[in-house]
Design a protein around this motif. Structure first.
Motif, mmCIF file in Angstrom:
data_model
loop_
_atom_site.group_PDB
_atom_site.id
_atom_site.type_symbol
_atom_site.label_atom_id
_atom_site.label_comp_id
_atom_site.label_asym_id
_atom_site.label_seq_id
_atom_site.Cartn_x
_atom_site.Cartn_y
_atom_site.Cartn_z
ATOM 1 N N VAL A 241 36.216 46.609 101.484
ATOM 2 C CA VAL A 241 35.612 48.127 101.219
ATOM 3 C C VAL A 241 33.913 48.160 101.479
ATOM 4 C CG1 VAL A 241 35.007 49.762 99.259
ATOM 5 C CG2 VAL A 241 37.369 48.719 99.429
ATOM 6 N N LEU A 242 33.151 46.833 101.208
ATOM 7 C CA LEU A 242 32.122 47.114 101.213
ATOM 8 C C LEU A 242 31.614 47.015 102.781
ATOM 9 C CD1 LEU A 242 30.809 44.515 98.456
ATOM 10 C CD2 LEU A 242 30.054 47.048 98.715
ATOM 11 N N HIS A 243 32.531 46.484 103.707
ATOM 12 C CA HIS A 243 32.422 46.663 105.022
ATOM 13 C C HIS A 243 32.257 47.802 105.832
ATOM 14 C CE1 HIS A 243 33.238 44.515 109.331
ATOM 15 N NE2 HIS A 243 32.034 44.948 109.235
ATOM 16 N N LEU A 244 33.425 48.642 105.277
ATOM 17 C CA LEU A 244 33.552 50.186 105.714
ATOM 18 C C LEU A 244 32.247 50.877 105.075
ATOM 19 C CD1 LEU A 244 35.130 52.248 107.126
ATOM 20 C CD2 LEU A 244 36.365 52.558 104.846
ATOM 21 N N THR A 245 31.977 50.611 103.792
ATOM 22 C CA THR A 245 30.822 51.358 103.352
ATOM 23 C C THR A 245 29.641 51.229 104.254
ATOM 24 O OG1 THR A 245 31.808 51.189 101.115
ATOM 25 C CG2 THR A 245 29.408 51.698 101.234
ATOM 26 N N LEU B 129 31.454 50.451 93.322
ATOM 27 C CA LEU B 129 30.801 49.530 94.321
ATOM 28 C C LEU B 129 30.552 50.335 95.462
ATOM 29 C CD1 LEU B 129 29.987 46.673 94.975
ATOM 30 C CD2 LEU B 129 32.341 46.282 95.679
ATOM 31 N N ILE B 130 31.471 51.033 95.838
ATOM 32 C CA ILE B 130 30.924 51.882 96.990
ATOM 33 C C ILE B 130 29.672 52.920 96.441
ATOM 34 C CG2 ILE B 130 31.584 54.016 98.207
ATOM 35 C CD1 ILE B 130 34.482 52.899 97.868
ATOM 36 N N ILE B 131 29.544 53.363 95.436
ATOM 37 C CA ILE B 131 28.453 54.453 95.068
ATOM 38 C C ILE B 131 27.267 53.413 95.126
ATOM 39 C CG2 ILE B 131 27.628 55.827 93.216
ATOM 40 C CD1 ILE B 131 30.666 56.453 92.740
ATOM 41 N N LEU B 132 27.157 52.398 94.388
ATOM 42 C CA LEU B 132 26.052 51.494 94.307
ATOM 43 C C LEU B 132 25.812 50.949 95.621
ATOM 44 C CD1 LEU B 132 27.074 48.913 91.100
ATOM 45 C CD2 LEU B 132 25.657 51.331 91.080
ATOM 46 N N ARG B 133 26.640 50.634 96.604
ATOM 47 C CA ARG B 133 26.185 50.326 97.729
ATOM 48 C C ARG B 133 25.623 51.465 98.556
ATOM 49 N NH1 ARG B 133 23.933 46.201 100.178
ATOM 50 N NH2 ARG B 133 24.607 46.161 102.412
ATOM 51 N N VAL B 134 26.060 52.661 98.684
ATOM 52 C CA VAL B 134 25.360 53.407 99.498
ATOM 53 C C VAL B 134 24.165 54.069 98.962
ATOM 54 C CG1 VAL B 134 25.666 56.132 99.701
ATOM 55 C CG2 VAL B 134 27.786 54.699 100.165
ATOM 56 N N ALA B 135 23.903 53.969 97.507
ATOM 57 C CA ALA B 135 22.830 54.250 96.916
ATOM 58 C C ALA B 135 21.633 53.055 97.506
ATOM 59 C CB ALA B 135 22.755 54.042 95.544
ATOM 60 N N VAL B 136 22.044 51.953 97.628
ATOM 61 C CA VAL B 136 21.213 50.793 97.888
ATOM 62 C C VAL B 136 20.847 50.955 99.586
ATOM 63 C CG1 VAL B 136 20.946 48.453 98.664
ATOM 64 C CG2 VAL B 136 22.094 48.994 96.422
#
Length: 175
Positions: free
Chosen positions: A121-125, A70-77
């Protein structure tokens, strides 16, 4: 993927004997030598170090696979790294994310398909990727929920994949 936009030559696997050990390690860890690694092989020390770091991030931390992907996907976005996003969709599914969560990663971290752990985790990302500096309360929430080791590992995962996406985009590895 077309390679027309890539700004440096690709190193075709098997064409430089001095890279054989590094290529074997990449092949063993990844199952293939992707375009990203064909670019990295222009610098043997960088390819070797990159592979070591990303293997630790992906395979040797306590971050659960669904959160890692999820972190990787969000960073990519957030960074506009389509190549990275698409490369990780299969890993995200294997890690336990469903299609709705993968689609929601393209939107924001508050989607109802995410539980509190994933939202944290998404908030931190988002903070690390968009704002660079993280407000104390954002990191404290991660620290409280996951403990020191996993909080550090989550932070390293976000940082590492920001490096990956920015490298991909700078060198024209976009689709």
């Amino acid at each position: 993927m077309t390679t027309d936009s890539i700004r440096v030559p690709l190193v075709v696997p098997g064409t430089r004997p001095e890279l054989a050990d590094i290529e074997a390690n990449i092949q063993a860890a990844r199952g293939r030598i992707s375009v990203l690694y064909q670019v990295l092989l222009n610098s043997a020390p960088l390819a070797q170090g990159w592979e070591a770091l990303l293997t630790v991030i992906r395979n040797h931390t306590q971050v659960p696979p669904d959160l890692r992907e999820l972190i990787i996907l969000r960073v990519a976005v957030l960074n506009g790294a389509d190549y990275e996003f698409e490369a990780h969709v299969p890993h995200a599914k294997a890690g336990g994310l469903d299609d709705a969560q993968i689609a929601a990663a393209k939107l924001d971290g508050s989607a109802e398909v995410f539980d509190e752990e994933k939202r944290c985790v998404l908030h931190l990302t988002d903070c690390m990727t968009r704002d660079i500096r993280v407000r104390p309360e954002v990191f404290d929430a991660v620290l409280q929920r996951f403990g020191v080791q996993v909080a550090v590992e989550i932070t390293a995962t976000i940082a590492a994949y920001n490096m990956v996406s920015r490298f991909l985009l700078a060198l024209g590895i976009e689709h």
